[in-house]
Design a protein around this motif. Structure first.
Motif, PDB file in Angstrom:
ATOM      1  N   ARG A 291       0.855  -1.400   0.076  1.00 41.05           N
ATOM      2  CA  ARG A 291      -0.042  -0.095  -0.018  1.00 41.05           C
ATOM      3  C   ARG A 291       1.059   1.167   0.250  1.00 41.05           C
ATOM      4  N   ASP A 292       1.595   1.590   1.162  1.00 40.78           N
ATOM      5  CA  ASP A 292       2.067   2.851   1.082  1.00 40.78           C
ATOM      6  C   ASP A 292       3.470   2.842   0.148  1.00 40.78           C
TER       7      ASP A 292
ATOM      8  N   HIS B  81       5.351   4.561  12.773  1.00 40.97           N
ATOM      9  CA  HIS B  81       5.685   4.430  11.042  1.00 40.97           C
ATOM     10  C   HIS B  81       6.592   5.639  10.675  1.00 40.97           C
TER      11      HIS B  81
ATOM     12  N   HIS C  81       9.151   7.224   7.648  1.00 40.34           N
ATOM     13  CA  HIS C  81       9.484   7.322   6.488  1.00 40.34           C
ATOM     14  C   HIS C  81      11.136   7.609   6.663  1.00 40.34           C
TER      15      HIS C  81
ATOM     16  N   ASN D 111       9.189   4.351   3.258  1.00 43.21           N
ATOM     17  CA  ASN D 111       9.225   3.742   4.737  1.00 43.21           C
ATOM     18  C   ASN D 111      10.360   3.316   4.764  1.00 43.21           C
TER      19      ASN D 111
HETATM   20 MG    MG Z   1       3.275   6.656   5.131  1.00 43.82          MG
END
Ligand code: MG
Ligand code: HMG
Length: 322
Positions: A14-15, A230, A232, A272
């Protein structure tokens, strides 16, 4: 989760993929998910129910959900597949498919289910990012959460919340108020989110500011067990900040195989933190993830080739070169 066990939420499908300009076939996405399912991961973000005009790359999410319900990839462990929903329409679209397939969300821990279906909803810590990412104010985005949580609970779907730009905003800069992040996190939990992932969307976070943020979250009464982080890795600080989170007691971290990704509304943001790098660091600290690093490294290399991009995982490259 035991004290030395970390749950990794793989967000690559997804990301990792949502920002790829080149259209990626459904087959490639399903193959990626199927490979990831065999690494020991227990949570995989599989797609998002967003308008194709906003994020064209996620247009095949309905087909992904259908496939994962009908023919889930083989896995030795139970896997929760997670889908992002920005509003009630996104969840209604998901539920329609589940109902049509006669599927239930399943419940985590119940051995009857090999897979479960979960959702994530999202809010942001700055008004400018909220407007860019969800076309509404922070307050309006929190209002959108209510009907989503209500329908999810009715369907026994576990709900994850995200708070974006927690350590820096592309429009408002690095100094996002920790108290604001804590307020929104607490609100999402009060509204019924089962866990909240606090996101450094821009990768601007530093170790001292990560610690400051975690202290603000604790001071607001938020338990570490309700939190995920989360990161990045735009500034290369994700692993340093991970260690700060780990020392503070957080045990859920998000990452993306091969370091895939970026955010369409955060210019210049890279992927990420790579799952391979995260696993290596965690294992070096004596933590358990249940993840096979070599297998994960092969997947990072494979998907990078598929996308025609460089493999962004240093650990992945080093592991395969051994
Ligand atoms: Mg993200
Ligand atoms: P909007 O344009 O204000 O929506 O977008 P609207 O309610 O006015 O509807 C406009 C049209 O879209 C209508 O169709 C709706 O039916 C349709 P029309 O009448 O014009 O034909 N529509 C939908 N279609 C499909 N699925 C839906 C949906 N909703 C409405 N769910 C909206 C508002 C929230 C939908 C939009 O802003 C949006 O999709 N935002 C999400 C953008 C996104 O996906 N961002 C990336 C994910 S978040 C992220 O990456 C951050 C994260 O990784 C953490 C971090 O790192 O920070 C999670």
């Amino acid at each position: 989760l035991t004290a030395d066990h970390v749950r990794i939420v793989e967000v690559g499908p997804r990301d990792g993929l949502q920002n790829e300009k080149k259209s990626i076939s459904l087959e490639t996405k399903l193959e990626l998910i199927s490979k990831l399912a065999k690494t020991g991961l227990t949570t995989i973000e599989a797609g998002s129910f967003v308008p194709a005009k906003w994020v064209p790359q996620m247009a095949s999410t309905s087909e992904i959900l259908q496939h994962l319900i009908k023919k889930p990839p083989h896995s030795d462990n139970q896997i929760a597949y997670n889908y992002l929903v920005p509003n009630i329409k996104g969840l209604e679209d998901l539920v329609k498919i589940m109902d049509a397939e006669g599927a239930t969300a399943g419940s985590k821990g119940d051995p009857e289910f090999s897979t479960t279906t979960e959702i994530s909803l999202f809010a942001a810590a700055t008004e400018a990012f909220s407007k860019a990412n969800t076309n509404c104010t922070i307050a309006e985005s929190l209002e959108r959460v209510r009907p989503i949580v209500a329908l999810a609970k009715e369907k026994h779907i576990r709900v994850r919340g995200y708070v974006s730009v927690a350590l820096g905003c592309p429009y408002e800069g690095p100094n996002v108020a920790p108290s604001k992040v804590a307020d929104i996190t607490a609100t999402l939990l009060e509204m019924g989110a089962d866990e909240v992932s606090v996101a450094d969307t821009t990768g601007m976070g530093t170790a001292p500011r990560t610690l400051e943020l975690l202290k603000a979250l604790s001071a607001a009464g938020i338990a570490n067990s309700d939190l995920a982080l989360h990161f990045h890795d735009t500034y290369g600080q994700a692993l340093v900040n991970t260690v700060v989170g780990l020392e503070h007691g957080v045990r859920i971290f998000d990452s993306s195989v091969g370091g895939l990704g970026g955010c369409p509304y955060s210019k210049g943001a890279t992927g990420n933190v790579a799952t391979e790098d995260l696993v290596h660091t965690l294992h070096s600290l004596g933590m358990h993830t249940g993840i096979d690093l070599e297998e994960m490294s092969r997947i990072g290399s494979w998907i990078s080739d598929q996308l025609g991009r460089a493999n962004d995982s240093r650990v992945g490259k080093a592991t395969l070169a051994r």
